[in-house]
Design an enzyme around this catalytic site. Structure first.
Site, PDB file in Angstrom:
ATOM      1  N   GLU A 172      62.841  50.610 -57.267  1.00 31.21           N
ATOM      2  CA  GLU A 172      63.174  50.307 -58.665  1.00 31.21           C
ATOM      3  C   GLU A 172      61.888  50.313 -59.484  1.00 31.21           C
ATOM      4  O   GLU A 172      61.059  49.407 -59.361  1.00 31.21           O
ATOM      5  CB  GLU A 172      63.824  48.923 -58.776  1.00 31.21           C
ATOM      6  CG  GLU A 172      64.107  48.531 -60.211  1.00 31.21           C
ATOM      7  CD  GLU A 172      63.933  47.039 -60.513  1.00 31.21           C
ATOM      8  OE1 GLU A 172      64.521  46.587 -61.492  1.00 31.21           O
ATOM      9  OE2 GLU A 172      63.204  46.339 -59.779  1.00 31.21           O
ATOM     10  N   ASP A 182      62.807  46.280 -54.801  1.00 32.20           N
ATOM     11  CA  ASP A 182      62.763  45.615 -56.102  1.00 32.20           C
ATOM     12  C   ASP A 182      61.337  45.608 -56.681  1.00 32.20           C
ATOM     13  O   ASP A 182      60.356  45.559 -55.938  1.00 32.20           O
ATOM     14  CB  ASP A 182      63.254  44.168 -55.902  1.00 32.20           C
ATOM     15  CG  ASP A 182      63.309  43.401 -57.201  1.00 32.20           C
ATOM     16  OD1 ASP A 182      64.093  43.799 -58.078  1.00 32.20           O
ATOM     17  OD2 ASP A 182      62.555  42.412 -57.345  1.00 32.20           O
TER      18      ASP A 182
END
Ligand SMILES: *[C@@H]1O[C@H](CO)[C@@H](O)[C@H](O)[C@H]1NC(C)=O
Ligand SMILES: *[C@@H]1O[C@H](CO)[C@@H](O)[C@H](O)[C@H]1NC(C)=O
Ligand SMILES: *[C@@H]1O[C@H](CO)[C@@H](O)[C@H](O)[C@H]1NC(C)=O
Length: 490
Positions: free
Chosen positions: A242, A218
């Site tokens: 990400e 993330d």
């Protein structure tokens, strides 16, 4: 002596089981949003309004009980929400408080181990979402009690407070905090060797404790890049980051620091091309398909490892922009067959149409887990042909997808032996005959369109004339390659 040998065997086994990039290239990933996929009680009626931003009751047991639903769509891996303990009501998993404890709303440690084992028994992989950028705090930044954070309980484990804003430069993105009041995200000082060392130890223990096969990382753009190579190495498994930015020159070079990134530049292109606007132009996909190669010197090293997607828990779903089923079918065909690792978000198979976060976080159970929905079968066929060819032909996955030919509304791709015809003409695209260009079949060979099981014969120049109808995509495979597929009677 005996214990030395035993130790060697254990090491060897761990080495063999850890799934690296090469093992992931053939995979197809189903993204599970844990709180909204399945409850332990299997309820299909439990109320869940995404607007409320509260737990709806999905669990790891619930997922384990519904693995047939996922596997029968042809998926060979799942990505689940972060597993760590959270502040109250952080149903998404991005406000963690203890990296070493699991989120009890999702189940116990043994539930998670059981899910992992159940996946491995099916030869499926487990990808876990992990957050090395920040913790969570339910309050303003100046009220954080660092002593509450296990193993990261010193104020110096975190950056001094400043807030990430849309104007932040790269230093600001990396060193400032996400959030301000009343939820803030204390930002790990990951460039500090002591902090990085603790993070390395944590990820290593997490991967081994739950037999994790891959990581979805993330908020990558909020962490210093140099942090990642040792961290992913310590994890010892495939890393997909990400980097939520559409600019190819920004996003793709992150592949220098980890195996893969989610293909945000392509996400934007797919959304532009298939949302039913007159301005959507297939050339947008063509331009993006070449972008990794163009950024090779900057670090984009392997487009076949990029995670191709067009929906997730952070973005409005495509059907919220268009209700045209053909456009969605084309977008799915491109996503699964363009040459990256496909990532399909729960609910796409049910034609869910939620808008931007939190709208796109609908509970899957309200669909009744129907396997009769048109997109469930469509995704299954696409995964099935990709799984078949990648199992039988080692060169398929490594080969570059070629653009055989394109116009503004028809794109013909070649990743032998699979050829794909995509269009964004939509359901009103009409019925007509389309003669392919650049498909390179063998003269006279029989070619099967695997989504509808129609057969064509290749012309002397290796092309076929297919029946275009209502803007549907075509996936063409020589009959000789269909053996053992279980598709279209082969
Ligand atoms: C980035 O922004 C900060 C202020 O937020 C500023 O102090 C710094 O000089 C900027 N760095 C660059 C390289 O522009
Ligand atoms: C933020 O928290 C404070 C103290 O807990 C509270 O008084 C205030 O209403 C909260 N603000 C918002 C926007 O929730
Ligand atoms: C689509 O893009 C191509 C390449 O940029 C351009 O030549 C073509 O005119 C565009 N088509 C439409 C309908 O705008």
């Amino acid at each position: 002596m005996w214990f030395l040998r035993l130790f060697a065997i254990v090491l060897f086994t761990v080495e063999c089981l850890a799934a690296r990039a090469a093992d992931w290239r053939s995979r197809s990933i189903y993204q599970v949003f844990t709180d909204r996929f399945a409850r332990t009680d299997g309820s299909t009626t439990h109320d869940c309004d995404p607007k409320n931003n509260i737990y709806c009751g999905g669990t790891w047991k619930g997922i384990e009980n519904k693995l047939d639903y996922i596997q029968n769509m042809g998926f060979t891996a799942i990505w689940i929400s972060p597993i760590t303990a959270q502040i109250n009501q952080a149903y998404h998993g991005y406000y963690q408080t203890d990296l070493y404890s699991v989120n009890s709303n999702f189940g116990s440690e043994s539930d998670l181990k059981s899910l992992s084992a159940a996946l491995h028994k099916r030869k499926m992989y487990l990808m876990v979402d992990v957050v090395p950028n920040h913790m969570g705090w339910a309050g303003c930044h100046n009220t954080v009690d660092y002593r509450r954070y296990k193993n990261f309980n010193r104020i110096t484990d975190f950056h001094n407070y400043c807030e990430v804003t849309p104007e932040s430069n790269q230093t600001g993105l990396e060193k400032c905090w996400l959030g301000n009041c009343n939820i803030t995200m204390p930002d790990f000082r990951t460039e500090d060797p002591a902090v990085a060392g603790k993070m390395n130890a944590w990820i290593k223990s997490l991967v081994s404790k739950y037999s994790v096969d891959g990581l979805r990382i993330d908020s990558v753009k909020n962490v210093n890049k140099e942090f990642f190579p040792p961290w992913c190495n310590s994890a010892g498994v495939f890393c997909m980051g990400e980097v939520s930015e559409g600019k190819a020159t920004y996003t793709y070079p992150y592949q220098k620091y980890m195996d893969s990134v989610l293909d945000y530049p392509m996400y934007y292109a797919i959304t532009r091309v298939f949302q039913g606007q007159k301005s959507g132009n297939m050339s947008d996909l063509v331009v993006n398909m070449a972008a990794c190669t163009q950024n090779a010197a900057q670090g984009c090293k392997d487009s076949s490892l990029l995670g191709t997607f067009f929906e997730n828990h952070d973005q409005a779903r495509l059907p919220s922009l268009t209700n045209d089923m053909s456009l969605v079918k084309n977008a799915l065909a491109f996503t699964i067959l363009n040459g990256g690792i496909p990532v399909i978000y729960q609910g796409q198979e049910q034609h869910y149409a939620g808008g931007k976060d939190p709208g796109c976080r609908e509970a899957l159970w309200s669909s009744g887990y129907s396997t009769q929905s048109p997109l469930y079968a469509h995704i299954a066929y696409l995964n099935q042909i990709r799984n078949l060819i990648s199992t039988k032909q080692a060169s398929y996955l490594g080969s570059q997808t070629k653009v055989a030919s394109y116009t503004s509304d028809v794109l013909q791709l070649r990743k032998d032996p699979i050829r794909t015809i995509l269009t964004n003409q939509g359901e009103s695209g009409g019925t007509y005959t389309w003669t392919t260009q650049g498909m390179g079949f063998k003269a006279g060979e029989t070619v099967v369109e695997v989504l509808r099981c129609t057969k064509y014969t290749a012309s002397g120049s290796g092309e076929v004339s297919v029946g275009m109808q209502g803007g549907l995509p075509h996936v063409l495979v020589p009959e000789g390659r269909m053996g053992g597929s279980g598709m279209c009677g082969y």
